[in-house]
Design a protein around this motif. Structure first.
Motif, PDB file in Angstrom:
ATOM      1  N   MET A   1       0.842  -1.164   0.000  1.00 30.35           N
ATOM      2  CA  MET A   1       0.000   0.000   0.000  1.00 30.35           C
ATOM      3  C   MET A   1       0.896   1.238   0.000  1.00 30.35           C
ATOM      4  O   MET A   1       1.847   1.328   0.760  1.00 30.35           O
ATOM      5  CB  MET A   1      -0.915  -0.026   1.225  1.00 30.35           C
ATOM      6  CG  MET A   1      -1.791   1.184   1.334  1.00 30.35           C
ATOM      7  SD  MET A   1      -2.928   1.173   2.730  1.00 30.35           S
ATOM      8  CE  MET A   1      -1.818   1.221   4.103  1.00 30.35           C
ATOM      9  N   THR A   2       0.555   2.183  -0.861  1.00 37.01           N
ATOM     10  CA  THR A   2       1.347   3.405  -0.956  1.00 37.01           C
ATOM     11  C   THR A   2       0.621   4.625  -0.410  1.00 37.01           C
ATOM     12  O   THR A   2       1.246   5.639  -0.121  1.00 37.01           O
ATOM     13  CB  THR A   2       1.740   3.679  -2.416  1.00 37.01           C
ATOM     14  OG1 THR A   2       0.545   3.756  -3.201  1.00 37.01           O
ATOM     15  CG2 THR A   2       2.643   2.582  -2.957  1.00 37.01           C
ATOM     16  N   CYS A   3      -0.717   4.548  -0.292  1.00 36.92           N
ATOM     17  CA  CYS A   3      -1.496   5.665   0.232  1.00 36.92           C
ATOM     18  C   CYS A   3      -2.870   5.151   0.651  1.00 36.92           C
ATOM     19  O   CYS A   3      -3.270   4.040   0.293  1.00 36.92           O
ATOM     20  CB  CYS A   3      -1.652   6.764  -0.820  1.00 36.92           C
ATOM     21  SG  CYS A   3      -2.530   6.225  -2.309  1.00 36.92           S
ATOM     22  N   CYS A   4      -3.575   5.972   1.413  1.00 35.80           N
ATOM     23  CA  CYS A   4      -4.941   5.614   1.778  1.00 35.80           C
ATOM     24  C   CYS A   4      -5.726   6.876   2.097  1.00 35.80           C
ATOM     25  O   CYS A   4      -5.144   7.917   2.417  1.00 35.80           O
ATOM     26  CB  CYS A   4      -4.991   4.638   2.942  1.00 35.80           C
ATOM     27  SG  CYS A   4      -4.381   5.290   4.498  1.00 35.80           S
ATOM     28  N   ALA A   5      -7.053   6.770   1.979  1.00 36.67           N
ATOM     29  CA  ALA A   5      -7.936   7.893   2.296  1.00 36.67           C
ATOM     30  C   ALA A   5      -9.285   7.348   2.744  1.00 36.67           C
ATOM     31  O   ALA A   5      -9.823   6.421   2.132  1.00 36.67           O
ATOM     32  CB  ALA A   5      -8.114   8.795   1.083  1.00 36.67           C
ATOM     33  N   PHE A   6      -9.798   7.918   3.823  1.00 34.32           N
ATOM     34  CA  PHE A   6     -11.151   7.587   4.282  1.00 34.32           C
ATOM     35  C   PHE A   6     -12.144   8.534   3.618  1.00 34.32           C
ATOM     36  O   PHE A   6     -11.859   9.725   3.450  1.00 34.32           O
ATOM     37  CB  PHE A   6     -11.270   7.748   5.805  1.00 34.32           C
ATOM     38  CG  PHE A   6     -10.688   6.611   6.586  1.00 34.32           C
ATOM     39  CD1 PHE A   6     -11.414   5.460   6.796  1.00 34.32           C
ATOM     40  CD2 PHE A   6      -9.404   6.705   7.105  1.00 34.32           C
ATOM     41  CE1 PHE A   6     -10.881   4.408   7.524  1.00 34.32           C
ATOM     42  CE2 PHE A   6      -8.860   5.655   7.827  1.00 34.32           C
ATOM     43  CZ  PHE A   6      -9.594   4.504   8.036  1.00 34.32           C
ATOM     44  N   SER A   7     -13.305   8.007   3.286  1.00 32.54           N
ATOM     45  CA  SER A   7     -14.387   8.846   2.773  1.00 32.54           C
ATOM     46  C   SER A   7     -14.848   9.781   3.893  1.00 32.54           C
ATOM     47  O   SER A   7     -14.646   9.487   5.075  1.00 32.54           O
ATOM     48  CB  SER A   7     -15.550   7.982   2.286  1.00 32.54           C
ATOM     49  OG  SER A   7     -16.094   7.235   3.358  1.00 32.54           O
ATOM     50  N   PRO A   8     -15.462  10.917   3.546  1.00 30.83           N
ATOM     51  CA  PRO A   8     -15.893  11.853   4.582  1.00 30.83           C
ATOM     52  C   PRO A   8     -16.831  11.238   5.628  1.00 30.83           C
ATOM     53  O   PRO A   8     -16.777  11.623   6.798  1.00 30.83           O
ATOM     54  CB  PRO A   8     -16.605  12.952   3.792  1.00 30.83           C
ATOM     55  CG  PRO A   8     -15.948  12.932   2.459  1.00 30.83           C
ATOM     56  CD  PRO A   8     -15.667  11.468   2.212  1.00 30.83           C
ATOM     57  N   VAL A  14     -10.098   3.906   0.810  1.00 32.30           N
ATOM     58  CA  VAL A  14      -9.451   3.603  -0.468  1.00 32.30           C
ATOM     59  C   VAL A  14      -7.960   3.507  -0.227  1.00 32.30           C
ATOM     60  O   VAL A  14      -7.379   4.356   0.452  1.00 32.30           O
ATOM     61  CB  VAL A  14      -9.765   4.675  -1.529  1.00 32.30           C
ATOM     62  CG1 VAL A  14      -8.926   4.475  -2.780  1.00 32.30           C
ATOM     63  CG2 VAL A  14     -11.248   4.647  -1.885  1.00 32.30           C
ATOM     64  N   THR A  15      -7.355   2.461  -0.775  1.00 26.38           N
ATOM     65  CA  THR A  15      -5.908   2.283  -0.674  1.00 26.38           C
ATOM     66  C   THR A  15      -5.311   2.261  -2.071  1.00 26.38           C
ATOM     67  O   THR A  15      -5.873   1.665  -2.989  1.00 26.38           O
ATOM     68  CB  THR A  15      -5.540   0.975   0.050  1.00 26.38           C
ATOM     69  OG1 THR A  15      -6.123  -0.150  -0.634  1.00 26.38           O
ATOM     70  CG2 THR A  15      -6.015   0.990   1.491  1.00 26.38           C
ATOM     71  N   GLY A  16      -4.188   2.953  -2.234  1.00 28.34           N
ATOM     72  CA  GLY A  16      -3.442   2.916  -3.483  1.00 28.34           C
ATOM     73  C   GLY A  16      -2.320   1.912  -3.358  1.00 28.34           C
ATOM     74  O   GLY A  16      -1.826   1.652  -2.258  1.00 28.34           O
ATOM     75  N   SER A  17      -1.915   1.357  -4.489  1.00 27.72           N
ATOM     76  CA  SER A  17      -0.934   0.288  -4.456  1.00 27.72           C
ATOM     77  C   SER A  17       0.081   0.419  -5.587  1.00 27.72           C
ATOM     78  O   SER A  17      -0.207   1.014  -6.635  1.00 27.72           O
ATOM     79  CB  SER A  17      -1.661  -1.050  -4.562  1.00 27.72           C
ATOM     80  OG  SER A  17      -0.758  -2.122  -4.542  1.00 27.72           O
ATOM     81  N   CYS A  45      -1.136   8.533  -4.569  1.00 24.37           N
ATOM     82  CA  CYS A  45      -1.929   9.416  -3.731  1.00 24.37           C
ATOM     83  C   CYS A  45      -3.405   9.230  -4.078  1.00 24.37           C
ATOM     84  O   CYS A  45      -3.752   8.943  -5.224  1.00 24.37           O
ATOM     85  CB  CYS A  45      -1.502  10.869  -3.988  1.00 24.37           C
ATOM     86  SG  CYS A  45      -2.324  12.058  -2.925  1.00 24.37           S
ATOM     87  N   CYS A  46      -4.259   9.381  -3.073  1.00 19.18           N
ATOM     88  CA  CYS A  46      -5.705   9.309  -3.307  1.00 19.18           C
ATOM     89  C   CYS A  46      -6.395  10.238  -2.314  1.00 19.18           C
ATOM     90  O   CYS A  46      -5.915  10.425  -1.199  1.00 19.18           O
ATOM     91  CB  CYS A  46      -6.236   7.887  -3.199  1.00 19.18           C
ATOM     92  SG  CYS A  46      -5.824   7.014  -1.683  1.00 19.18           S
ATOM     93  N   ALA A  47      -7.506  10.839  -2.774  1.00 19.28           N
ATOM     94  CA  ALA A  47      -8.228  11.779  -1.911  1.00 19.28           C
ATOM     95  C   ALA A  47      -9.680  11.870  -2.352  1.00 19.28           C
ATOM     96  O   ALA A  47      -9.974  11.850  -3.550  1.00 19.28           O
ATOM     97  CB  ALA A  47      -7.594  13.159  -1.963  1.00 19.28           C
ATOM     98  N   VAL A  58      -3.785   9.527  -8.013  1.00 21.76           N
ATOM     99  CA  VAL A  58      -2.636  10.079  -8.728  1.00 21.76           C
ATOM    100  C   VAL A  58      -1.587   8.984  -8.820  1.00 21.76           C
ATOM    101  O   VAL A  58      -1.307   8.297  -7.838  1.00 21.76           O
ATOM    102  CB  VAL A  58      -2.072  11.314  -8.003  1.00 21.76           C
ATOM    103  CG1 VAL A  58      -0.856  11.869  -8.736  1.00 21.76           C
ATOM    104  CG2 VAL A  58      -3.153  12.379  -7.863  1.00 21.76           C
ATOM    105  N   SER A  59      -1.015   8.855 -10.012  1.00 16.70           N
ATOM    106  CA  SER A  59      -0.088   7.758 -10.264  1.00 16.70           C
ATOM    107  C   SER A  59       1.283   8.256 -10.687  1.00 16.70           C
ATOM    108  O   SER A  59       1.437   9.384 -11.174  1.00 16.70           O
ATOM    109  CB  SER A  59      -0.673   6.871 -11.376  1.00 16.70           C
ATOM    110  OG  SER A  59       0.252   5.905 -11.802  1.00 16.70           O
TER     111      SER A  59
END
Length: 80
Positions: A1-8, A14-17, A45-47, A58-59
């Motif tokens: 996993m390279t990034c993560c973001a919780f929904s509001p 969501v996890t990026g890989s 990155c994810c948001a 973002v990749s």
């Protein structure tokens, strides 16, 4: 996993890989709801938008993808 973001609302993570995907997880039971594909290199990155209606990934392929969280379709790809 390279990034993560919780929904509001906190119901989705969501996890990026490095495998070029982003995965959508339910925080209720931690099941994988969807795998988002389309990037050619790792997702760095994810948001979520403040209203939770869209997600941006973002990749390292120098693109950003805008996803609808209603059906998880890619709405737009932004290039460098």
């Amino acid at each position: 996993m390279t990034c993560c973001a919780f929904s509001p609302d906190g119901g989705t993570l969501v996890t990026g890989s490095a495998d070029c995907t982003a995965r959508v997880w339910s925080t209720g039971d931690w099941s994988c709801l969807r795998t988002l594909t389309g990037h050619n290199f790792g997702v760095m990155c994810c948001a979520f938008s403040p209203d939770g209606g869209t997600l941006v990934t973002v990749s390292a392929d120098r693109t950003a993808r805008v996803w609808s969280t209603g059906n998880w379709s890619c709405l737009r790809t932004l290039n460098d």
